[in-house]
Design a protein around this motif. Structure first.
Motif, mmCIF file in Angstrom:
data_model
loop_
_atom_site.group_PDB
_atom_site.id
_atom_site.type_symbol
_atom_site.label_atom_id
_atom_site.label_comp_id
_atom_site.label_asym_id
_atom_site.label_seq_id
_atom_site.Cartn_x
_atom_site.Cartn_y
_atom_site.Cartn_z
ATOM 1 N N ALA A 193 -95.377 37.121 35.328
ATOM 2 C CA ALA A 193 -94.433 36.356 36.153
ATOM 3 C C ALA A 193 -93.374 35.694 35.273
ATOM 4 C CB ALA A 193 -95.188 35.316 36.979
ATOM 5 N N MET A 194 -93.814 35.151 34.120
ATOM 6 C CA MET A 194 -92.863 34.455 33.253
ATOM 7 C C MET A 194 -91.859 35.438 32.622
ATOM 8 S SD MET A 194 -93.772 31.469 33.872
ATOM 9 C CE MET A 194 -93.176 30.186 32.790
ATOM 10 N N ALA A 195 -92.339 36.613 32.219
ATOM 11 C CA ALA A 195 -91.422 37.620 31.671
ATOM 12 C C ALA A 195 -90.438 38.064 32.753
ATOM 13 C CB ALA A 195 -92.218 38.815 31.138
ATOM 14 N N ALA A 196 -90.964 38.233 33.960
ATOM 15 C CA ALA A 196 -90.102 38.644 35.074
ATOM 16 C C ALA A 196 -89.037 37.578 35.333
ATOM 17 C CB ALA A 196 -90.938 38.882 36.322
ATOM 18 N N ARG A 197 -89.418 36.319 35.217
ATOM 19 C CA ARG A 197 -88.447 35.245 35.471
ATOM 20 C C ARG A 197 -87.351 35.200 34.405
ATOM 21 N NH1 ARG A 197 -92.771 30.809 38.011
ATOM 22 N NH2 ARG A 197 -93.355 32.254 39.679
ATOM 23 N N LYS A 198 -87.711 35.602 33.172
ATOM 24 C CA LYS A 198 -86.667 35.693 32.134
ATOM 25 C C LYS A 198 -85.667 36.793 32.518
ATOM 26 C CE LYS A 198 -89.526 34.226 28.194
ATOM 27 N NZ LYS A 198 -90.102 34.652 26.910
ATOM 28 N N ILE A 199 -86.188 37.905 33.010
ATOM 29 C CA ILE A 199 -85.329 39.009 33.454
ATOM 30 C C ILE A 199 -84.428 38.537 34.597
ATOM 31 C CG2 ILE A 199 -85.340 41.272 34.624
ATOM 32 C CD1 ILE A 199 -86.829 42.034 32.290
ATOM 33 N N LYS A 200 -85.074 37.821 35.505
ATOM 34 C CA LYS A 200 -84.352 37.354 36.689
ATOM 35 C C LYS A 200 -83.217 36.402 36.290
ATOM 36 C CE LYS A 200 -85.773 35.084 40.977
ATOM 37 N NZ LYS A 200 -87.013 34.592 41.617
ATOM 38 N N ALA A 201 -83.493 35.551 35.305
ATOM 39 C CA ALA A 201 -82.468 34.591 34.868
ATOM 40 C C ALA A 201 -81.270 35.326 34.276
ATOM 41 C CB ALA A 201 -83.069 33.616 33.844
ATOM 42 N N LYS A 202 -81.560 36.365 33.494
ATOM 43 C CA LYS A 202 -80.441 37.123 32.907
ATOM 44 C C LYS A 202 -79.717 37.908 34.003
ATOM 45 C CE LYS A 202 -79.134 40.271 29.193
ATOM 46 N NZ LYS A 202 -79.560 41.084 28.041
ATOM 47 N N ALA A 203 -80.500 38.451 34.929
ATOM 48 C CA ALA A 203 -79.900 39.209 36.040
ATOM 49 C C ALA A 203 -78.966 38.317 36.845
ATOM 50 C CB ALA A 203 -81.001 39.784 36.928
ATOM 51 N N GLN A 204 -79.368 37.059 36.973
ATOM 52 C CA GLN A 204 -78.542 36.120 37.742
ATOM 53 C C GLN A 204 -77.181 35.904 37.053
ATOM 54 O OE1 GLN A 204 -80.684 32.668 38.971
ATOM 55 N NE2 GLN A 204 -78.963 31.755 40.044
ATOM 56 N N GLU B 10 -73.171 31.015 38.345
ATOM 57 C CA GLU B 10 -74.531 31.468 38.659
ATOM 58 C C GLU B 10 -75.276 30.482 39.565
ATOM 59 O OE1 GLU B 10 -75.577 31.300 34.216
ATOM 60 O OE2 GLU B 10 -77.450 30.838 35.228
ATOM 61 N N ASP B 11 -74.909 29.214 39.504
ATOM 62 C CA ASP B 11 -75.558 28.239 40.403
ATOM 63 C C ASP B 11 -75.187 28.481 41.869
ATOM 64 O OD1 ASP B 11 -76.672 27.122 38.222
ATOM 65 O OD2 ASP B 11 -75.346 25.367 38.142
ATOM 66 N N ASP B 12 -74.122 29.267 42.086
ATOM 67 C CA ASP B 12 -73.722 29.562 43.469
ATOM 68 C C ASP B 12 -74.511 30.721 44.068
ATOM 69 O OD1 ASP B 12 -71.834 27.541 43.428
ATOM 70 O OD2 ASP B 12 -70.292 28.859 42.568
ATOM 71 N N LEU B 13 -75.420 31.271 43.264
ATOM 72 C CA LEU B 13 -76.191 32.421 43.743
ATOM 73 C C LEU B 13 -77.590 31.999 44.171
ATOM 74 C CD1 LEU B 13 -75.380 35.110 41.009
ATOM 75 C CD2 LEU B 13 -74.460 34.973 43.335
ATOM 76 N N GLN B 14 -78.102 32.736 45.147
ATOM 77 C CA GLN B 14 -79.527 32.559 45.441
ATOM 78 C C GLN B 14 -80.200 33.922 45.492
ATOM 79 O OE1 GLN B 14 -78.876 30.507 49.201
ATOM 80 N NE2 GLN B 14 -79.933 32.207 50.253
ATOM 81 N N PHE B 15 -81.460 33.938 45.023
ATOM 82 C CA PHE B 15 -82.198 35.194 45.011
ATOM 83 C C PHE B 15 -82.625 35.512 46.435
ATOM 84 C CE2 PHE B 15 -86.035 37.838 44.281
ATOM 85 C CZ PHE B 15 -85.451 38.829 43.512
ATOM 86 N N ASP B 16 -82.473 36.778 46.816
ATOM 87 C CA ASP B 16 -82.814 37.153 48.189
ATOM 88 C C ASP B 16 -83.530 38.510 48.174
ATOM 89 O OD1 ASP B 16 -83.000 37.417 50.915
ATOM 90 O OD2 ASP B 16 -80.915 38.067 51.158
#
Lengths: 806, 286
Positions: free
Chosen positions: A578-589, A600-606
Motif C-alpha cells: 500500500a505504501m509503495a502504491a501511494r508513492k506511485i499515486k503521489a507521483k501520478a498526481q 496538484e491540490d486541485d485534483l482528487q483521486f477517483d
C-alpha cells in the motif's frame, strides 16, 4: 475517455480491487498441473542426495564405513560429519541461538537424525548407497518425557554444551535445560492469587504434531565454480533469510548467492528454518561441481524436519466469586527436542506466548517457560500460527472453561464478563502487548445469535438427562472459543531474525502502457498473494488487478523481505505494498496536474485516475498518466513510475474471532460426530472474501485434525509411532466437518489499509473449540480436563476413567 | 521411499507365472500392489523379482458356476462393487468392498491380493471366512483348494507354499440370509480398528445357521466359531447376543497400535460384533 461513462460502479468492478471475490490467478496453473515446484527443476548433470538416518533415538556412533556404499554403481560421494568439518559445517547455527548437527557428530540424538549424505547420479542409486553405508551404533539411555529431562541423573543429551551454564537466553539450570523465559509481575500476580475467592489450576498439554505440507522440504543447489556463484532453489518460506544465512555460514559473498523459491506446496511453518538437507546439497554441489537435488519423503518430513507444539502448560486463574478474573499464572515446560531450532524471532525463545491473557482483561499475570532437550526431532515451529500463539490460545481458552465449570457459570457468559471492552483499545495487556483494536462483545453476541446458543444449551440439558436416565449412550458437547491472535511480526524495536529487523518490502513498476509488476519480499505457499497483492494495488492506484503481475521468491529480483509465516504477509508486506502504491499515486498526481494544467491540490483521486475538483469532465486515467510518465513528465521530474517501500510496522495486529463447535460422542466407542462448526473471524479490512473463506476452511481442517487425532507420538524408546499418513491423522474430505463462516470488521488503526491477517486464525481458534467441545461433553460427568488429541480410543479412555464403560 | 533393484516379469498365463516363481529364488507375486509396493519402498520387502499377474486374462472376472460364485483373483475391488451378480448373490461382499480404502485404491486393488496377503488388516479374509469361501490355488506342479477358514496361519503367514498363486475365490451362494460387515476406522483409507462380518439364517424366530468372522482383532483374521454357536438354535434375544459377543471377545487379541490399546479394541470389537449380529438378524427377518 474522460466522460463519466462507464459509471462509477462499473469502473470499480473492473478494477477487481479490495473487497472483491476475485478468482485466484495462480490456480490456472495449479489446477492444470503446470505449477513449477522444486522437484520439477531438472538441470543438466544433476545429482541426487539421500540421507543415512539413525534408527536410534540416542546412540554413540562408533564408526561409519562407506566402502561398500562407494562401490554401488552411480554413487559418487558420501558426506559424513568428518567431511563437513573440513568446511566448518558439521554443525550449523539455529534461528533460536543454538547449534545443530548437520550430520551426526559422534552421536545421534533423535530417531531419523541425519548421519551421512550419499550423492549419486540418480535417485535410485542414492537410495542403494544409503542402504550400503554401515554405521556402528552404541545405544544410550533415551530421554523422551520432558518432565524427566531435568531430574538428577537424566541422560546427558548435549555433550557439546553440558558444562555451559549460560545459553542464548540466559542461565541454564541443568545440562538438559535450554532456557527459562519469564514475563509479567510475579509478586503482584502471587498477591492476586492470595486474595482470590476462587482459583483453578490444571496441567494443559498441547501435544507434539507436525505442519506436514503436501510438498515436503526440498532443494536443488548448483555451484558455479567459474563464477563462484551459488544458486539454490528451495521450498523456502523466507528466501532472503536463507540467502543471508547461507552467506554467513558458507562465506560465499551474499551477492553471489541466488536463492529462489519457486511454487511452494504449502509451508505452515515447516519451511521457515534451515535443514541439514539444504546444507548437504550445497556442500555436495561445491564438492562435485554439479547441481545436487535433495527431496525429502513423507516419513523424513514427519520425523525429522520441524515438529510443532509440545507445550505442557500449567495454568492457574484467580477470580472473584462473581467470575471476574483477577490474575493468571502459567508455567510452561517446552519440549524442544534435541536441538533448539525453533523458528521464533531471535529475542523470543517462547515466541509470543505472552499473548496468553487472550481476550480477557487480566489486571496481572505472570508466565515462566522452561525449554528442555529430549531425544526427539528439533523444531517447535509455528504450525499455521504466529509464534506459540496457538499454544497460548489453547491454554487460556481451556483454562477459562475450567474456571466456568468451577464457578458453575456458562462459559460464554464468563467470557463476556471478562472481555476487554471496545473502549479500552488500544489496550495494554498485563504481559506487555498493546492490542490495536477489537470489539469482542459485538462478535460474541453475533456468533451466539447465529448458532442459537441458548437453544443448543437446552438441547444439551435434555441429552444429559437422557444419558443419566440410560436412554442414550451419546453425550453432547458445545465448545466455545474466543481467541485473540498476535500476528504481523514485527516492529523492529522487538522483532528480528538473526539481527535482521522484521520489516517487509514491495517494489512496484508501472509500465508505459499502464500495466505493472509488483515484487514483494514475502513468499506465497498457497495463500494466493498473486491475487490479493494485485487487489491492494488496484484499489490504491486504479490499475485493474488483472494488469498487475505479482512476483515473489527470487532474491535477485524481489526486494529484501522476511518471508511468509506468522500471518505476517498482510500486516507487514500488505502495508509495504500500500505504501509503495501511494508513492506511485503521489507521483501520478503530479503528472496528472501537469497534464491537466492545474495545481496538484486541485485534483482528487477517483477510482482509476485523477479528476479536477469541481470540473468532473477534466480527468486523466492512470493509463494515460502511466504513458505520460515515460513520455512527458513535468519539467525537472525524473521519468518513470516506480516505487519501493520498506515497511517497519509500528505494532503487531490482533485478529480475533468467536468459534463454536457442537459435537456428540458415543461413550462406548469413543466415536465423535461433529454436528456443527461455526467460525466468526474479524481480521480487519477484508481484501478478498473468497480467499479468506478458503483460508478459514483450510485452517479449521488443520485444527480439526490436531484436536481430534493428529500427533507425532513416540514410544518409550524414542521410536516415532506416527511416521506416515497411515497413522498421522490427515483428514480427507469425508472426515472433515462442514464449516459455517461469518465475520465482523474491526480495522487495524495503524495498518495503512486496516487489514490484520487471517490465515492462521482458524488453526489458533479452532483447536480450543474442538477440545472444549469434548471437555464440555464429559464435564457434567465430573471431568475437568481431558488431554488432546481426542481420537476415538482416547475418548473411550476418558469415558472409562469416569466409570462410564460397561 | 525408493525400492531396491528388482526384475519385472509379466507372464501371459498362470503356468508361465508359477514356472517363473518356482525357479526364482525370492520373487513376489504382484497383484494390485497396494501392500507390496509400499513395503518395497520402505525396503522391508526386497524381492529379487516381481511376477505381475495383470497380463493374465484368465485371472479376471466374476461368474456363477452351479451353486458357486467364482471370482478371478485379479478382479479388482471396483469390479466386485460394480458386479450385479455379487450384489444379488453375495451382498455381504458388496457391502465390505465399499468399506475398503477409497475409489482410487479400489480401481487397482484386487480381491486375490487382499485375501492372499495375510495381513490381518485386510477386510476380505474375514468376509471370506464368514461366507465359507474356498481359495483355488495353482502351484508349479499341481492345483489344490484351501478353505478360507484354514488358510490363515499367522501374521503374513498363510497356507500358500512357495511358487503357489491364488487364482480364484469360490463362494457358495448362501440361501436366504441376513448379513452385515461392520467396520470401525479412523478415516477413509484406514485399516479397521475393529471389524466384524456376520452371515446368518433365521428359521421360526430362531437362528438356524450363523458364521461370524473378525478383522484386525488378532494376528490373523479370526473365525468366531464359539460366538456363532452361541446363537445357533437360539432366539436372538439380548442374552444370546450377549453370549455371542462375549465368546467373540474371548478370542480377540488385537495389536497395541495407534488405533488404540488392546483393551479398547477388544471392547469396541465386541460392540461391532453386536452391531453386525443385530443388523444381520434384522436383515434375515425382513
Amino acid at each position: 475517455m474522460n466522460d463519466m461513462s462507464p459509471n462509477k460502479a462499473e469502473r470499480e468492478a473492473k478494477l477487481e480491487g479490495m473487497g472483491c471475490k476475485r478468482k485466484r490467478v495462480e490456480d490456472a496453473r495449479f489446477t492444470q498441473g503446470k505449477g513449477n515446484y522444486v522437484d520439477d527443476i531438472k538441470l543438466p548433470g544433476m545429482l541426487f542426495g539421500d540421507f543415512v538416518r539413525s534408527p536410534h533415538a540416542h546412540a554413540r556412533i562408533k564408526g561409519i564405513n562407506i566402502k561398500k556404499a562407494m562401490k554401488v554403481p552411480g554413487v559418487l560421494a558420501v558426506l559424513t560429519a568428518t567431511e563437513l568439518k573440513g568446511v566448518n559445517l558439521a554443525w550449523m547455527p539455529t534461528l533460536a541461538g543454538d547449534v545443530q548437527m548437520v550430520l551426526a557428530d559422534g552421536k545421534v540424538l533423535f530417531q531419523n537424525q541425519e548421519v551421512a549424505f550419499v550423492v549419486a547420479t540418480d535417485r535410485y542409486a542414492a537410495a542403494d548407497g544409503v542402504e550400503a553405508v554401515e554405521v556402528d551404533y552404541e545405544a544410550l539411555p533415551v530421554l523422551v518425557d520432558p518432565f524427566q529431562a531435568m531430574v538428577k541423573g537424566a541422560p546427558v543429551l548435549r555433550e557439546d554444551i553440558k558444562d555451559k551454564t549460560e545459553g542464548a537466553h540466559g542461565k541454564r539450570k541443568h545440562y538438559n535445560h535450554i532456557f527459562e523465559w519469564t514475563v509479567g509481575d510475579k509478586d503482584l500476580t502471587d498477591a492476586a492469587f492470595r486474595k482470590a475467592d476462587v482459583t483453578i489450576k490444571e496441567l494443559i498439554s498441547y501435544h507434539r504434531t507436525h505442519p506436514s505440507p503436501l510438498e515436503t522440504c526440498q532443494a536443488v543447489a548448483s555451484f558455479d565454480k567459474i563464477k563462484g556463484e551459488l544458486t539454490v532453489w528451495g521450498t523456502f518460506q523466507a528466501p532472503h533469510v536463507i540467502r543471508t544465512v547461507a552467506s554467513l555460514i558458507s562465506t560465499i559473498p551474499e551477492h553471489k548467492i541466488h536463492v529462489i523459491s519457486p511454487d511452494v506446496g504449502g509451508g505452515f511453518g515447516n519451511k521457515v528454518g534451515a535443514y541439514p538437507g539444504y546444507i548437504c546439497a550445497i556442500v555436495a554441489s561445491i564438492v562435485t561441481g554439479k547441481p545436487v537435488k535433495w527431496v525429502e519423503d513423507r516419513i523424513e518430513n514427519l520425523t525429522a524436519t520441524s515438529f510443532a507444539r509440545d507445550y505442557h502448560m500449567t495454568a492457574e486463574i484467580a477470580a472473584t466469586k462473581e467470575g471476574k478474573v483477577q490474575g493468571l499464572r502459567v508455567h510452561v515446560l517446552a519440549d524442544h527436542g534435541a536441538f533448539d531450532a525453533c523458528a521464533d524471532p531471535s529475542k523470543w525463545p517462547a515466541g509470543f506466548f505472552n499473548i496468553v491473557t487472550g481476550s480477557y482483561d487480566f489486571p496481572v499475570a505472570h508466565v515462566a517457560v522452561d525449554g528442555v532437550y529430549t531425544n526427539k526431532a528439533p523444531g517447535g515451529v509455528a504450525y499455521r500460527c504466529s509464534f506459540r500463539v496457538t499454544e497460548a490460545a489453547y491454554c487460556i481458552e481451556r483454562a477459562m472453561d475450567i474456571l466456568a465449570q468451577k464457578l458453575k457459570m456458562d462459559p460464554a457468559e464468563l467470557r463476556m464478563k471478562n472481555f476487554i471492552r471496545r473502549e479500552q483499545f488500544p489496550y495494554q495487556s498485563a504481559l506487555g502487548w498493546e492490542y490495536d483494536s477489537g470489539d469482542y462483545h459485538t462478535a460474541m453476541k453475533q456468533a451466539m445469535e447465529k448458532i442459537d446458543y441458548q437453544r443448543l444449551r437446552a438441547e444439551q440439558k435434555r441429552k444429559q438427562a437422557d444419558f443419566k436416565a440410560g436412554k442414550t449412550r451419546e453425550i453432547m458437547g458445545i465448545g466455545v472459543s474466543f481467541f485473540t491472535e498476535i500476528v504481523g511480526a514485527g516492529p523492529s524495536r522487538n522483532c528480528d531474525i538473526l539481527g535482521i529487523a522484521m520489516f517487509d518490502s514491495c517494489e512496484i513498476r508501472v509500465h508505459p502502457t499502464g500495466s505493472a509488476i509488483a515484487r514483494v519480499g514475502t513468499k506465497s505457499t498457497g495463500q494466493g498473494h498473486e491475487t490479493t497483492w494485485a487487489q491492494i494495488i488496484a484499489t490504491e492506484i486504479g490499475i485493474p488487478s488483472a494488469d498487475v503481475m505479482v512476483e515473489e521468491g527470487n532474491t535477485d529480483t524481489a526486494p529484501y523481505g522476511l518471508g511468509t509465516y506468522g500471518s505476517r504477509s498482510t500486516p507487514v508486506a500488505g502495508a509495504a505494498i500500500a505504501m509503495a502504491a501511494r508513492k506511485i499515486k503521489a507521483k501520478a498526481q503530479m503528472i496528472a496536474a501537469y497534464m491537466l494544467e492545474v495545481h496538484e491540490d486541485d485534483l482528487q483521486f477517483d477510482i482509476d485516475g485523477f479528476r479536477v475538483k469541481g470540473l468532473p469532465e477534466k480527468f486523466k486515467s492512470m493509463k494515460e498518466i502511466a504513458w505520460a510518465a515515460y513520455h512527458s513528465v513535468p519539467p525537472g521530474m525524473e521519468p518513470g513510475l516506480e516505487a519501493v517501500s520498506y515497511y517497519d510496522p509500528p505494532n503487531m495486529t490482533y485478529p480475533f474471532g468467536a468459534y463454536f463447535c457442537v459435537m456428540d460422542i458415543d461413550v462406548d466407542t469413543g466415536v465423535y460426530k461433529i454436528k456443527r462448526f461455526y467460525a466468526l473471524d474479524d481480521c480487519g479490512t477484508r481484501i478478498n472474501p473468497m480467499i479468506i473463506e478458503g483460508q478459514v476452511h483450510g485452517g479449521l481442517t488443520e485444527a480439526f485434525a490436531i484436536a481430534m487425532g493428529q500427533e507425532i507420538r513416540y514410544d518409550a524408546g524414542g521410536n516415532v509411532l506416527t511416521g506416515s499418513f497411515m497413522d498421522f491423522f490427515m483428514p480427507t474430505a469425508v472426515e472433515t466437518p462442514h464449516w459455517e463462516t461469518d465475520h465482523t470488521v474491526t480495522p487495524s488503526p495503524h495498518h495503512p489499509i486496516g487489514a490484520k491477517g487471517v490465515g492462521e486464525s482458524p488453526n489458533v481458534g479452532g483447536v480450543p473449540a474442538f477440545s472444549n467441545a469434548v471437555n464440555d461433553a464429559f464435564g457434567f460427568l465430573g471431568s475437568t480436563h481431558i488431554q488432546m488429541p481426542h481420537d476415538y480410543w482416547r475418548n473411550w479412555e476418558a469415558a472409562k476413567s469416569l466409570g462410564l464403560v460397561k | 521411499m525408493i525400492p531396491g533393484t528388482f526384475d519385472y516379469f509379466r507372464p501371459r498365463s498362470v503356468a508361465e507365472a508359477t514356472k517363473f516363481l518356482h525357479k526364482s529364488k525370492n520373487a513376489s507375486v504382484l497383484a494390485g500392489g497396494h501392500s507390496l509396493l509400499p513395503m518395497m519402498k520402505l525396503r522391508v520387502a526386497a524381492p529379487s523379482a516381481l511376477v505381475d499377474l495383470a497380463g493374465i486374462a484368465a485371472l479376471r472376472g466374476i461368474k456363477k458356476v452351479g451353486g458357486n460364485i467364482v471370482i478371478g483373483a485379479m478382479t479388482t475391488q471396483h469390479e466386485v462393487l460394480a458386479s450385479a451378480l455379487i450384489a444379488k448373490h453375495v451382498p455381504l461382499l458388496h457391502e465390505a468392498a465399499q468399506l475398503i480404502a477409497d475409489p482410487q485404491v479400489r480401481y487397482v486393488g484386487t480381491l486375490g491380493g487382499n485375501v492372499a496377503n495375510g495381513d490381518p488388516g485386510n477386510d476380505m479374509p474375514a468376509v471370506m471366512m464368514a461366507l465359507d469361501a474356498t481359495y483355488k490355488i495353482t502351484g508349479p506342479t499341481k492345483r489344490r483348494a484351501v478353505k478360507a477358514r484354514v488358510f490363515y496361519k499367522g501374521l503374513y503367514e498363510t497356507a500358500l507354499k512357495s511358487g503357489e498363486i491364488v487364482t480364484a475365490i469360490e463362494i457358495p451362494v448362501p440361501g436366504k440370509h441376513g448379513f452385515a460387515y461392520e467396520k470401525l476406522k479412523r478415516k477413509i483409507g484406514d485399516y479397521a480398528t475393529a471389524g466384524a462380518a456376520v452371515v446368518l439364517t433365521m428359521k421360526a424366530g430362531k437362528v438356524s445357521a450363523c458364521a461370524i468372522a473378525l478383522t484386525n482383532l488378532g494376528a490373523t483374521p479370526l473365525l468366531a466359531d464359539a460366538a456363532a454357536k452361541a446363537l445357533v438354535g437360539q432366539a436372538p434375544d439380548d442374552k444370546a447376543i450377549g453370549a455371542a459377543v462375549a465368546a467373540a471377545r474371548a478370542i480377540m487379541d488385537p495389536a497395541n497400535d495407534t488405533r488404540g490399546t488392546p483393551e479398547y479394541r477388544k471392547s469396541v470389537g465386541g460392540i461391532y460384533v453386536e452391531r453386525a449380529i443385530r443388523c444381520a438378524i434384522a436383515a434375515a427377518a425382513g
